[in-house]
Design a protein around this motif. Sequence first.
Motif, short mmCIF file in Angstrom:
data_model
loop_
_atom_site.label_atom_id
_atom_site.label_comp_id
_atom_site.label_asym_id
_atom_site.label_seq_id
_atom_site.Cartn_x
_atom_site.Cartn_y
_atom_site.Cartn_z
N TRP A 195 0.84 -1.20 0.00
CA TRP A 195 0.00 0.00 0.00
C TRP A 195 0.87 1.25 0.00
O TRP A 195 1.80 1.40 0.80
N ASP A 196 0.53 2.14 -0.90
CA ASP A 196 1.22 3.42 -1.03
C ASP A 196 0.13 4.49 -1.11
O ASP A 196 -0.79 4.38 -1.93
N PRO A 197 0.17 5.51 -0.27
CA PRO A 197 -0.96 6.45 -0.22
C PRO A 197 -1.25 7.14 -1.54
O PRO A 197 -2.42 7.27 -1.92
N ALA A 198 -0.21 7.56 -2.26
CA ALA A 198 -0.44 8.28 -3.51
C ALA A 198 -0.92 7.35 -4.61
O ALA A 198 -1.91 7.63 -5.30
N SER A 199 -0.23 6.23 -4.81
CA SER A 199 -0.60 5.30 -5.88
C SER A 199 -1.98 4.71 -5.65
O SER A 199 -2.76 4.51 -6.60
N ASN A 200 -2.30 4.40 -4.40
CA ASN A 200 -3.61 3.83 -4.09
C ASN A 200 -4.72 4.82 -4.41
O ASN A 200 -5.71 4.48 -5.07
N ALA A 201 -4.56 6.06 -3.98
CA ALA A 201 -5.59 7.07 -4.23
C ALA A 201 -5.76 7.35 -5.71
O ALA A 201 -6.88 7.40 -6.23
N LEU A 202 -4.64 7.52 -6.42
CA LEU A 202 -4.74 7.81 -7.84
C LEU A 202 -5.33 6.64 -8.61
O LEU A 202 -6.17 6.82 -9.50
N GLY A 203 -4.92 5.42 -8.24
CA GLY A 203 -5.46 4.25 -8.93
C GLY A 203 -6.96 4.13 -8.79
O GLY A 203 -7.68 3.87 -9.77
N TRP A 204 -7.47 4.35 -7.58
CA TRP A 204 -8.92 4.24 -7.37
C TRP A 204 -9.67 5.37 -8.07
O TRP A 204 -10.74 5.14 -8.66
N GLN A 205 -9.13 6.57 -8.02
CA GLN A 205 -9.83 7.68 -8.68
C GLN A 205 -9.78 7.55 -10.20
O GLN A 205 -10.73 7.92 -10.89
N TRP A 206 -8.69 7.01 -10.71
CA TRP A 206 -8.61 6.76 -12.15
C TRP A 206 -9.66 5.73 -12.57
O TRP A 206 -10.36 5.90 -13.57
N ALA A 207 -9.76 4.64 -11.80
CA ALA A 207 -10.69 3.57 -12.15
C ALA A 207 -12.14 4.02 -12.04
O ALA A 207 -13.00 3.63 -12.84
N SER A 208 -12.43 4.86 -11.06
CA SER A 208 -13.83 5.26 -10.83
C SER A 208 -14.31 6.34 -11.78
O SER A 208 -15.51 6.50 -11.99
N GLY A 209 -13.38 7.10 -12.36
CA GLY A 209 -13.76 8.20 -13.24
C GLY A 209 -13.71 9.56 -12.57
O GLY A 209 -13.87 10.58 -13.23
N SER A 210 -13.47 9.58 -11.26
CA SER A 210 -13.47 10.85 -10.55
C SER A 210 -12.09 11.51 -10.52
O SER A 210 -11.94 12.61 -10.00
N GLY A 211 -11.11 10.86 -11.09
CA GLY A 211 -9.74 11.34 -10.99
C GLY A 211 -9.24 12.04 -12.22
O GLY A 211 -9.99 12.34 -13.16
N PRO A 212 -7.94 12.34 -12.26
CA PRO A 212 -7.32 13.07 -13.37
C PRO A 212 -7.04 12.17 -14.55
O PRO A 212 -5.96 11.61 -14.68
N ASP A 213 -7.99 12.02 -15.40
CA ASP A 213 -7.83 11.14 -16.55
C ASP A 213 -8.56 11.77 -17.73
O ASP A 213 -9.70 12.21 -17.61
N ALA A 214 -7.89 11.77 -18.88
CA ALA A 214 -8.50 12.38 -20.06
C ALA A 214 -9.65 11.54 -20.61
O ALA A 214 -10.51 12.05 -21.33
N ALA A 215 -9.68 10.25 -20.29
CA ALA A 215 -10.74 9.38 -20.79
C ALA A 215 -12.03 9.63 -20.02
O ALA A 215 -12.01 9.96 -18.85
N PRO A 216 -13.19 9.44 -20.65
CA PRO A 216 -14.46 9.69 -19.97
C PRO A 216 -14.86 8.55 -19.05
O PRO A 216 -14.25 7.49 -19.02
N TYR A 217 -15.93 8.78 -18.31
CA TYR A 217 -16.46 7.79 -17.39
C TYR A 217 -16.91 6.53 -18.13
O TYR A 217 -16.97 5.45 -17.56
N PHE A 218 -17.17 6.65 -19.43
CA PHE A 218 -17.75 5.53 -20.17
C PHE A 218 -16.82 4.32 -20.23
O PHE A 218 -17.22 3.26 -20.70
N ARG A 219 -15.56 4.47 -19.82
CA ARG A 219 -14.67 3.32 -19.80
C ARG A 219 -15.09 2.41 -18.66
O ARG A 219 -14.77 2.64 -17.50
#
Length: 481
Positions: A375-399
């Motif tokens: 567990w790493d605080p930064a990687s864990n948070a970014l990974g979950w927000q990327w997967a959920s669609g709420s994070g910093p990602d250019a791709a839309p929620y439709f993924r």
Amino acid sequence: MTDESSPVIWWVRRDLRLTDNPVLHRAADSGRPVIPVFVLDEVIESHGAAPKWRLGLGIRHLAERLEAIGSRLILRRGTAQTVLDALAAETGAGAVWWTRAYDPPSIERDEGVKSTLTGRGIDAGSMPGHVLFEPWTVETKQGGYYKVFTPYWRAVKDRDVPHPTSARTALRTPQTWPDSDRIEDWNMGAAMDRGAVVVRPWLTLGEEAAQARLTAFADGRIGAYGRARDLPGIEGTSGLSESLTYGEISIRACWHAGLRAASRGEAGAETWLQELAWRDFAYHLLYHTPHLLTENWRREWDSFPWNEDERVAEVTAWKRGRTGIRFVDAAMRELYVTGRMHNRSRMIAASYLTKHLMSHWRIGSRWFEDTLVDWDPASNALGWQWASGSGPDAAPYFRVFNPVTQLDKFDKDRTYVTRFIAELSDDPPGPARAFFDAIPRSWQMSPDDPYPEKPVVDPKEGRERALNAYKNREFPATTHP
């Protein structure tokens, strides 16, 4: 005692190594006595079961390494500010140095320590060593921070990174060592219960093991990494996330190993370098937008109708590897058996929780915080927000990953699911059986239980529900912090 001869306290944190450790090297090069100190402080006390246990194992190993070169590791427990202030007074230390951290709880703790010590005339401060590039040194042309990885990667990929330094083989010792706690008395693995015995053989513990793993990967598997990293049924990754988490290997050592592989023409080397930079990107974002850790990075997602009740049956099934979706269940069981989860599996498990089950990413983030040894605080948070669609990602929620077709693509022969789901075999392999030895007895699960005939949420129906919720929800105009 003058400053030139007074001891230096090396405040040990996530830098459990004698090789390429900037703080340790500075302390040793000062010519002054060095007192390595680990504090079981307020930040570490808040850690979940698996990372706290794994950190304790790493501390034990570092203590043995220090003893082998004629030094020792002093252990103290309590609020960092109080403990270090008292220890500096007790030893006459003129300096307290540590490796910099970037998450909000650690920053708050460190600022308090620095303020107290410098107020008493002690040289107190942090140094880099946990990331490749300090978060404030990477800026856009407009002067702000990067919000998307690809331009961040273009900005850092050709930067010079200092070569790693060799291991310290001796440290000057103080005339008198301060008293130390016994790590056995801390019982840092208490919350692991019987799971510790199951997970322990899967660990890569200590800097020697980490360096050996890096060599084996960089000299062998890195060429196929671009494709192999997506196949959870084989050993296609470096397996170094655990070692990087606790600083048992330096990020610079990994970076230069990747550069050497790239210079030899290894096809997968640049992809691996990008993954190392992604880790830095997570800290870049966490530093500039601290709410990444606990709140939606894109504030408009605050109004999205996620379930936030961890007690609902679907979430319980997800945690226990009983969703009826084989890729997801294998991933969740791998987590309990090994303390880790393959990166492709993390994406599938996270997507299923946040989209098919419409449950908040914080539920998954907290679960990983308790169960991941890497567990790493930064990687864990970014990974979950990327997967959920709420994070910093250019791709839309439709993924929305389809966990069934993803399994056909990345585990075609079902090596991975067979390894971890006992109910699918008449004679299940060891890892699949070990899951039932690791889980809490209160779950009352057995390998003789029938595997769910139907998923808790059908992939097609779950996808349609998630997309309808997205389409029918009115978000504010703001798209990022």
